[in-house]
Structures are given as structure tokens and as C-alpha cells.
Design a protein around this motif. Structure first.
Motif, PDB file in Angstrom:
ATOM      1  N   ASN A 122     -22.105  42.507  28.238  1.00 27.75           N
ATOM      2  CA  ASN A 122     -22.139  43.357  29.448  1.00 27.75           C
ATOM      3  C   ASN A 122     -23.519  43.937  29.772  1.00 27.75           C
ATOM      4  N   LEU A 123     -24.557  43.367  29.182  1.00 26.36           N
ATOM      5  CA  LEU A 123     -25.910  43.881  29.487  1.00 26.36           C
ATOM      6  C   LEU A 123     -26.247  43.625  30.959  1.00 26.36           C
ATOM      7  N   GLN A 124     -26.842  44.631  31.580  1.00 22.21           N
ATOM      8  CA  GLN A 124     -27.371  44.440  32.933  1.00 22.21           C
ATOM      9  C   GLN A 124     -28.870  44.621  32.855  1.00 22.21           C
ATOM     10  N   SER A 125     -29.594  43.681  33.418  1.00 20.74           N
ATOM     11  CA  SER A 125     -31.048  43.742  33.275  1.00 20.74           C
ATOM     12  C   SER A 125     -31.712  43.740  34.640  1.00 20.74           C
ATOM     13  N   ASP A 126     -32.986  44.128  34.635  1.00 22.35           N
ATOM     14  CA  ASP A 126     -33.774  44.127  35.876  1.00 22.35           C
ATOM     15  C   ASP A 126     -34.904  43.115  35.804  1.00 22.35           C
ATOM     16  N   TRP A 127     -35.065  42.510  34.617  1.00 24.60           N
ATOM     17  CA  TRP A 127     -36.138  41.523  34.452  1.00 24.60           C
ATOM     18  C   TRP A 127     -35.740  40.590  33.322  1.00 24.60           C
ATOM     19  N   ILE A 128     -35.625  39.298  33.625  1.00 28.70           N
ATOM     20  CA  ILE A 128     -35.447  38.331  32.535  1.00 28.70           C
ATOM     21  C   ILE A 128     -36.740  37.535  32.390  1.00 28.70           C
ATOM     22  N   ASN A 129     -37.168  37.398  31.165  1.00 28.73           N
ATOM     23  CA  ASN A 129     -38.413  36.689  30.879  1.00 28.73           C
ATOM     24  C   ASN A 129     -38.168  35.710  29.734  1.00 28.73           C
ATOM     25  N   SER A 130     -38.791  34.549  29.827  1.00 29.06           N
ATOM     26  CA  SER A 130     -38.736  33.609  28.703  1.00 29.06           C
ATOM     27  C   SER A 130     -39.891  32.629  28.832  1.00 29.06           C
ATOM     28  N   TYR A 131     -40.647  32.495  27.761  1.00 27.74           N
ATOM     29  CA  TYR A 131     -41.814  31.593  27.806  1.00 27.74           C
ATOM     30  C   TYR A 131     -41.854  30.732  26.541  1.00 27.74           C
ATOM     31  N   ILE A 132     -42.075  29.448  26.740  1.00 28.50           N
ATOM     32  CA  ILE A 132     -42.145  28.429  25.680  1.00 28.50           C
ATOM     33  C   ILE A 132     -40.945  28.504  24.718  1.00 28.50           C
ATOM     34  N   VAL A 133     -39.755  28.661  25.297  1.00 29.93           N
ATOM     35  CA  VAL A 133     -38.534  28.762  24.495  1.00 29.93           C
ATOM     36  C   VAL A 133     -37.539  27.666  24.871  1.00 29.93           C
ATOM     37  N   PHE A 134     -37.169  27.582  26.163  1.00 33.36           N
ATOM     38  CA  PHE A 134     -36.162  26.587  26.570  1.00 33.36           C
ATOM     39  C   PHE A 134     -36.580  25.173  26.177  1.00 33.36           C
ATOM     40  N   GLN A 135     -37.873  24.922  26.179  1.00 31.41           N
ATOM     41  CA  GLN A 135     -38.374  23.587  25.815  1.00 31.41           C
ATOM     42  C   GLN A 135     -37.907  23.145  24.430  1.00 31.41           C
ATOM     43  N   HIS A 136     -37.570  24.108  23.571  1.00 32.51           N
ATOM     44  CA  HIS A 136     -37.155  23.791  22.199  1.00 32.51           C
ATOM     45  C   HIS A 136     -35.631  23.736  22.041  1.00 32.51           C
ATOM     46  N   ILE A 137     -34.897  23.952  23.122  1.00 33.30           N
ATOM     47  CA  ILE A 137     -33.424  23.999  23.056  1.00 33.30           C
ATOM     48  C   ILE A 137     -32.868  22.788  23.802  1.00 33.30           C
ATOM     49  N   LEU A 138     -31.873  22.134  23.226  1.00 33.21           N
ATOM     50  CA  LEU A 138     -31.276  20.981  23.922  1.00 33.21           C
ATOM     51  C   LEU A 138     -30.822  21.417  25.310  1.00 33.21           C
ATOM     52  N   PRO A 139     -31.240  20.700  26.371  1.00 33.58           N
ATOM     53  CA  PRO A 139     -30.924  21.141  27.730  1.00 33.58           C
ATOM     54  C   PRO A 139     -29.447  21.423  27.967  1.00 33.58           C
ATOM     55  N   ARG A 140     -28.563  20.615  27.380  1.00 37.07           N
ATOM     56  CA  ARG A 140     -27.136  20.852  27.666  1.00 37.07           C
ATOM     57  C   ARG A 140     -26.714  22.252  27.205  1.00 37.07           C
ATOM     58  N   GLY A 142     -29.196  24.727  26.888  1.00 41.55           N
ATOM     59  CA  GLY A 142     -30.137  25.590  27.623  1.00 41.55           C
ATOM     60  C   GLY A 142     -29.613  25.964  29.008  1.00 41.55           C
ATOM     61  N   TYR A 143     -28.938  25.013  29.691  1.00 41.22           N
ATOM     62  CA  TYR A 143     -28.410  25.338  31.024  1.00 41.22           C
ATOM     63  C   TYR A 143     -27.409  26.495  30.938  1.00 41.22           C
ATOM     64  N   HIS A 144     -26.545  26.463  29.907  1.00 40.62           N
ATOM     65  CA  HIS A 144     -25.563  27.558  29.753  1.00 40.62           C
ATOM     66  C   HIS A 144     -26.275  28.878  29.500  1.00 40.62           C
ATOM     67  N   ILE A 145     -27.307  28.812  28.647  1.00 43.41           N
ATOM     68  CA  ILE A 145     -28.034  30.047  28.314  1.00 43.41           C
ATOM     69  C   ILE A 145     -28.704  30.608  29.573  1.00 43.41           C
ATOM     70  N   LEU A 146     -29.341  29.719  30.343  1.00 43.14           N
ATOM     71  CA  LEU A 146     -30.030  30.171  31.557  1.00 43.14           C
ATOM     72  C   LEU A 146     -29.035  30.848  32.511  1.00 43.14           C
ATOM     73  N   ARG A 147     -27.857  30.229  32.658  1.00 47.29           N
ATOM     74  CA  ARG A 147     -26.812  30.828  33.508  1.00 47.29           C
ATOM     75  C   ARG A 147     -26.462  32.229  33.012  1.00 47.29           C
ATOM     76  N   SER A 148     -26.313  32.357  31.685  1.00 53.39           N
ATOM     77  CA  SER A 148     -25.882  33.669  31.174  1.00 53.39           C
ATOM     78  C   SER A 148     -27.011  34.703  31.307  1.00 53.39           C
ATOM     79  N   LEU A 149     -28.255  34.286  31.206  1.00 54.02           N
ATOM     80  CA  LEU A 149     -29.363  35.240  31.416  1.00 54.02           C
ATOM     81  C   LEU A 149     -29.383  35.703  32.872  1.00 54.02           C
ATOM     82  N   CYS A 150     -29.245  34.728  33.807  1.00 49.72           N
ATOM     83  CA  CYS A 150     -29.269  35.075  35.239  1.00 49.72           C
ATOM     84  C   CYS A 150     -28.115  36.008  35.575  1.00 49.72           C
ATOM     85  N   ALA A 151     -26.986  35.830  34.879  1.00 47.70           N
ATOM     86  CA  ALA A 151     -25.804  36.659  35.172  1.00 47.70           C
ATOM     87  C   ALA A 151     -26.038  38.127  34.811  1.00 47.70           C
TER      88      ALA A 151
END
Ligand SMILES: C[S@@+](CC[C@H](N)C(=O)[O-])C[C@H]1O[C@@H](n2cnc3c(N)ncnc32)[C@H](O)[C@@H]1O
Length: 245
Positions: A122-140, A142-151
Motif C-alpha cells: 500500500n505504499l504511495q510514492s511521489d517519485w519512482i527512480n531506478s537506474y541500471i537495475v531492470f537490465q539485470h532482471i529477466l524482462p518477463r 521486470g514488466y510486472h515489477i515496473l507495473r507495480s512501481l508505477c501503481a
């Protein structure tokens, strides 16, 4: 079987945390000094100064209350975020990384960053940041993670997220390491068999930018600014955006 990149990062965090973040010889345990560590954090401050300036130039002044730094590592980027946020969550899967990050936060008397293993419920954020991280995670994954960060982003919140999308011939390490046999029809390369995994190594993957852009669009991040990155043949983009609704 798909590579367990979480296990890789757990091992890297225990053995070579500094080099795991910036893979240059001076950051290996055998070479690192207090002076090099300060340079490591100074580089993070410069990078985040540029990120904040870019966000402000294109999306207006930012006044984030809660920041989320995904793949925080040793807090190189979380600490500068903590200067402008009331509270920062540095999410990292590697216990060794989190331990050293906490030690460094104490040394620097930074009290408003919490290093955690997953995004708090239930975290609500005002800024999501990520650098040189997704590149190391299998995209299938990573897409779920990106969705959950944006949420987690509140309306008006900003995103600064780095994703890789292609490699050129200067960097074929992961491909050569992982492919035992393949099929190439002149256009498409398909893996047939994988080599056995040796845990504790970094991997590099490429994301489908259509999927990434759709995730941002669905999350209400529709005005997006891109800045190209090239890390020795690994091509990526910083995505900068603001959630409008
Ligand atoms: C190359 S380091 C970058 C650290 C930091 N972003 C920086 O630029 O200083 C990548 C970090 O991502 C973390 N990581 C990798 N996979 C992750 C995952 N699935 N969830 C959270 N963190 C992850 C690793 O443990 C590592 O600390």
C-alpha cells in the motif's frame, strides 16, 4: 530453466557489493579504499543532480514527499533522493547490499532512508527512480515489477526509470555465456538450449519498449522524455515522466 537473478545478486551483495554496482576494478574488495568509496557516492550525487534537473526542466519543480529507489544497491542514488524527500524507500533484493547501505547511511547520518527487500504494501510514492537495475532482471519479471512501481505513484508524481532495449556487438557476454545452441533464420535468434548457470554472475537483458511504453501509458504517465544511454554496447533509455491522472 530461467536464470535466478535474485540468487546472483544475493551472492554479489555478499562478495563484491561495490563492484556489483559499478563494475570497475577500483571497486573490487581487493582495491577499494575510503577515498574510492567517497568517489562512488559523489558520482551518485552528480547523476541524481542531473536527473532532478531534467525532471524539473520538463515537468516543473518537483517536491516529492515519498521517494522509491528500486534496486537501491548501496544507496548511491537513495541518499541524494533523501535530500529532497521526507522519506525514501530503497528497495533491494540483496541482503548484503542492504546491510552495507544501512552502514553507510549511519556513517553519513542520513535518517530518512529505509532499505527494504520489497516495495511495502500500500505504499504511495511521489517519485519512482531506478537506474541500471531492470537490465539485470529477466524482462518477463521486470514488466510486472515496473507495473507495480508505477501503481504506487500518486497523481502528479514523477518517474525516472532506466531500461535497456538492445545490445550491439561490443557486449555479447550474456548471450555467449547462456546460449549452448540456437536457431538463427537471418532475422531472429532463438535460444534452443542454455548453458548451465554458474550463480553469482551479472546478466544483461533487453526490454521490449512497446511493452514498457504501454505500462507507462496505462499508469497515466503519458508525456515521456527519453535520454539515451550506452554502457559499452548495452543501449538503454532513461524514461522521465509525470503521472497526470
Ligand atoms: C548495478 S546495481 C545498481 C544500484 C543502484 N541503482 C545504483 O545505481 O547505485 C543493481 C542493484 O539492483 C538490485 N536488484 C537486482 N534485482 C533486483 C530485484 N528483482 N529487486 C530489487 N533489487 C534488485 C541488486 O541487488 C543491485 O543492488
Amino acid at each position: 530453466m530461467a536464470r535466478d537473478t535474485a540468487e546472483d545478486w544475493k551472492r554479489i551483495g555478499e562478495t563484491e557489493p561495490w563492484w556489483g554496482v559499478l563494475s570497475a576494478p577500483e571497486f573490487l574488495q581487493a582495491n577499494i579504499t575510503e577515498e574510492t568509496k567517497e568517489r562512488f557516492y559523489a558520482q551518485g550525487r552528480d547523476e541524481m543532480a542531473w536527473v532532478m534537473e531534467t525532471l524539473a526542466q520538463h515537468f516543473g519543480a518537483i517536491k516529492p514527499d515519498v521517494g522509491l529507489d528500486f534496486g537501491a544497491g548501496l544507496g548511491r542514488l537513495s541518499f541524494p533522493m533523501a535530500h529532497v524527500c521526507r522519506e525514501v524507500y530503497g528497495v533491494d533484493i540483496s541482503p548484503g547490499m542492504r546491510q552495507e547501505a544501512e552502514r553507510q547511511a549511519q556513517r553519513r547520518e542520513i535518517q530518512n532512508v529505509r532499505f527494504v527487500d520489497t516495495v511495502p504494501d500500500n505504499l504511495q510514492s511521489d517519485w519512482i527512480n531506478s537506474y541500471i537495475v531492470f537490465q539485470h532482471i529477466l524482462p518477463r519479471m521486470g514488466y510486472h515489477i515496473l507495473r507495480s512501481l508505477c501503481a504506487t505513484l500518486n497523481p502528479g508524481g514523477v518517474a525516472s526509470v532506466h531500461m535497456t532495449f538492445a545490445h550491439d556487438s561490443r557486449d555479447n557476454n550474456t548471450l555467449v555465456r547462456d546460449l549452448l545452441s540456437w536457431r538463427f533464420d537471418g532475422d531472429t535468434l532463438t535460444a534452443l538450449e542454455n548453458n548451465e548457470h554458474r550463480p553469482g554472475e551479472q546478466s544483461m537483458y533487453d526490454y521490449d519498449m512497446n511493452v514498457v511504453l504501454m505500462i507507462f501509458a496505462r499508469a497515466g504517465i503519458r508525456d515521456v522524455l527519453l535520454r539515451h544511454t550506452d554502457h559499452g554496447g548495452a543501449h538503454g533509455y532513461w524514461f522521465f515522466g509525470r503521472k497526470t491522472h
